[in-house]
Design an enzyme around this catalytic site. Structure first.
Site, short mmCIF file in Angstrom:
data_model
loop_
_atom_site.label_atom_id
_atom_site.label_comp_id
_atom_site.label_asym_id
_atom_site.label_seq_id
_atom_site.Cartn_x
_atom_site.Cartn_y
_atom_site.Cartn_z
N ASN A 3 0.84 -1.19 0.00
CA ASN A 3 0.00 0.00 0.00
C ASN A 3 0.89 1.26 0.00
OD1 ASN A 3 -1.41 2.29 1.16
ND2 ASN A 3 -3.06 0.86 1.64
N LYS A 39 0.60 3.83 2.89
CA LYS A 39 1.22 3.39 4.15
C LYS A 39 2.75 3.49 4.04
CE LYS A 39 -2.35 0.06 5.57
NZ LYS A 39 -2.61 -1.33 5.97
N ASP A 97 -1.87 -4.24 11.36
CA ASP A 97 -3.22 -4.75 11.19
C ASP A 97 -4.15 -3.76 11.90
OD1 ASP A 97 -4.86 -6.79 10.03
OD2 ASP A 97 -5.38 -7.39 12.06
N PHE A 126 -11.65 5.74 2.99
CA PHE A 126 -11.99 4.36 2.60
C PHE A 126 -12.64 3.67 3.78
CE2 PHE A 126 -8.92 1.70 4.93
CZ PHE A 126 -8.11 2.68 5.45
#
Ligand code: IMP
Length: 191
Positions: A10, A13, A69, A148
């Protein structure tokens, strides 16, 4: 420069972490190391899932790495959807996931929720965890078009708009992910 793998592809990130540790750590993505595996995420907690990913990279690639996570926890739903945030409704369709969340909450007055991120770092044979949490409330209906995931139904405490009504800069300054990432960056820069 010390090389470290971030178990993601990503770009947002990767950019966020690189901006913090730039010059001290060279952050590689999964693609950069030629890892195209579907790394298992079968844990019951964010810690377990993040650790599974960093463990995997050490086991299969002998590389130091970190992995994250995240998810949404809703107090009156016993912290659902939690680790199942991405596939709450049984599919990865976020419209369905949000519909299910709003349906389960119904008119429940307790709409307290938080977004949580856990980062697992495996470096120099040591395991570390960094956590970021942002508390807020779930709205009765979607608002905003940015972001998102569950952004259109989450209003952080102290604000009167959802994450999806904020600019990326505004959200990324206060988000769970930003908090955990800054903690990771602070630790790495202290080494
Ligand atoms: P991940 O671990 O960062 O991939 O996040 C897992 C899931 O949690 C995502 O697919 C989203 O459904 C939800 N989630 C995590 N972070 C956010 C966020 O910042 N906004 C909205 N949803 C998020």
């Amino acid at each position: 420069m010390i090389e470290l793998v971030f178990a993601t592809n990503n770009k947002n990130k990767l950019d966020e972490v690189r901006a913090i540790v730039d010059g001290r750590f060279f952050i590689k993505s999964l693609e950069d190391i030629g890892c195209y595996d579907d790394i298992p995420e079968t844990g019951d907690t964010f810690e377990e899932n993040a650790k599974q990913k960093s463990d995997y990279l050490f086991r299969h690639f002998q590389l130091d790495s970190f992995a994250d996570d995240s998810g949404l926890e809703v107090e009156s739903l016993k912290n659902e959807p939690g680790v199942y945030s991405a596939r709450y409704s049984g599919t990865r369709n976020m419209e369905d996931n949000i519909d299910l969340l709003l349906e389960k909450l119904g008119d429940n007055a307790n709409r307290k929720a938080c977004f949580r991120t856990v980062i697992s770092l495996y470096l120099n044979k040591e395991q570390h965890f960094f956590e970021g949490v942002i508390y807020g409330e779930i709205t009765h209906e979607r608002k905003g078009a940015e972001g998102f995931g569950y952004d259109p139904v989450f209003v952080p405490n102290g604000y009167d708009k959802t994450f999806a009504e904020m600019s990326a800069t505004e959200k990324n300054d206060i988000s769970h992910r930003a908090i955990a990432t800054r903690k990771l960056g602070k630790y790495l820069l202290s080494l």
